[in-house]
Design a protein around this motif. Structure first.
Motif, short mmCIF file in Angstrom:
data_model
loop_
_atom_site.label_atom_id
_atom_site.label_comp_id
_atom_site.label_asym_id
_atom_site.label_seq_id
_atom_site.Cartn_x
_atom_site.Cartn_y
_atom_site.Cartn_z
N UNK A 222 0.83 -1.20 0.00
CA UNK A 222 0.00 0.00 0.00
C UNK A 222 0.87 1.26 0.00
N UNK A 223 1.94 1.24 0.82
CA UNK A 223 2.84 2.40 0.86
C UNK A 223 3.55 2.59 -0.48
N UNK A 224 3.97 1.47 -1.10
CA UNK A 224 4.63 1.55 -2.40
C UNK A 224 3.67 2.08 -3.47
N UNK A 225 2.41 1.66 -3.40
CA UNK A 225 1.42 2.15 -4.36
C UNK A 225 1.21 3.66 -4.22
N UNK A 226 1.20 4.14 -2.98
CA UNK A 226 1.05 5.58 -2.75
C UNK A 226 2.24 6.33 -3.36
N UNK A 227 3.45 5.83 -3.10
CA UNK A 227 4.65 6.49 -3.62
C UNK A 227 4.67 6.47 -5.15
N UNK A 244 -2.82 6.25 -7.70
CA UNK A 244 -2.44 5.37 -6.59
C UNK A 244 -3.07 3.99 -6.78
N UNK A 245 -4.35 3.97 -7.14
CA UNK A 245 -5.04 2.69 -7.34
C UNK A 245 -4.43 1.94 -8.53
N UNK A 246 -4.11 2.66 -9.61
CA UNK A 246 -3.50 2.00 -10.77
C UNK A 246 -2.14 1.40 -10.40
N UNK A 247 -1.39 2.11 -9.57
CA UNK A 247 -0.10 1.58 -9.12
C UNK A 247 -0.29 0.31 -8.28
N UNK A 248 -1.31 0.32 -7.41
CA UNK A 248 -1.58 -0.88 -6.60
C UNK A 248 -1.97 -2.05 -7.50
N UNK A 249 -2.78 -1.77 -8.54
CA UNK A 249 -3.18 -2.84 -9.46
C UNK A 249 -1.97 -3.37 -10.24
N UNK A 250 -1.03 -2.49 -10.58
CA UNK A 250 0.18 -2.92 -11.29
C UNK A 250 1.03 -3.84 -10.41
#
Length: 265
Positions: A222-227, A244-250
């Protein structure tokens, strides 16, 4: 050197990640994704009521989410309707009443897009204190009741036989989710809040070998997705919350081959 608004955004996102990681694991284990969505949709009603009563919308969302979580818990225990039917009714009714209530506030300056999809770059110093205050409460309670929540999640009858108050634990867990959703609204918005609970936990599930390890990995994801999301938003001028959500999905997509590799070893 980062601008002040970027530092505040990173601090706010990290604070939400601290809560979303461990709580998201229980949401995934208990298959409560739709429950989180229902609470999140009603967050807009909390915003509207906060503006109507002249209080900070964040306080309105927090109080409204806690009250709705209690109502959902009671209705699921007593109603003749199926649980997902109750959730569907309350989710969409709350969103509709929220938009209607906002329509009665013509003089209020409302950034509806920001509430729906988040505006983490507009986080104020006061919001960060609020986020970390709630995060401290949530984490302390999760740590205190970790084993009990885990046992209730795995086998409710066995937990009851062990002398645990299953109903109280489930109610407490629902209230913790409500508090997390309330403060996460600023980061990813009403429509995307649940994604920050579910996607990092689903990513960690493929890589972890114990519940505790999954909670830590989910928090890190979650922290990595935010960054990653904020960096993309800064350099490519994309909306921050969806980024942020797209990064979490990636990250979840990247975990798929790693999960298969772990299964082969």
């Amino acid at each position: 050197m980062l601008d002040d608004f970027m530092v505040r955004a990173l601090l706010a996102g990290s604070g939400v990640a601290l809560m979303a990681g461990p709580l998201g694991c229980f949401v995934v284990w208990r298959r409560m994704a739709y429950f989180g969505d229902s609470l999140a949709h009603n967050a807009l009603l909390g915003v509207a009521l906060g503006l109507l009563l002249g209080i900070d919308p964040l306080i309105g969302v927090t109080v409204g989410s806690l009250m709705l979580a209690g109502l959902l818990w009671l209705m699921q225990r007593q109603s003749q309707l199926a649980g997902d039917t109750i959730l569907g009714i309350l989710a969409h009714a709350g969103l509709a009443f929220g938009v209607i209530t906002l329509g009665f506030l013509p003089n209020a300056r409302i950034d509806l897009f920001g509430y729906l999809f988040g505006d983490i770059l507009a986080v104020r110093a006061g919001d960060i204190y609020w986020i970390y205050g709630i995060a401290a409460v949530v984490l302390l309670l999760v740590l205190r009741f970790w084993r009990s929540l885990l046992l209730v999640t795995l086998h409710e009858e066995m937990a009851a036989a062990e002398g645990l108050h299953v109903g109280r634990l489930k109610l407490g867990f629902v209230l913790l989710i409500a508090m997390t959703i309330a403060v996460a609204m600023k980061v990813v918005g009403v429509l995307l809040i649940t994604s920050l609970l579910i996607i990092p936990a689903a990513t960690a599930r493929r890589l972890a070998s114990s519940p505790e390890q999954m909670a830590v990995l989910a928090t890190a994801c979650a922290a990595a997705a935010v960054l990653m999301g904020l960096t993309a938003s800064l350099y490519f001028d994309t909306p921050s919350g969806p980024s942020v959500v797209a990064a979490a999905a990636s990250l979840f997509a990247l975990s798929l081959p790693l999960g298969r590799f772990r299964g082969m070893t």
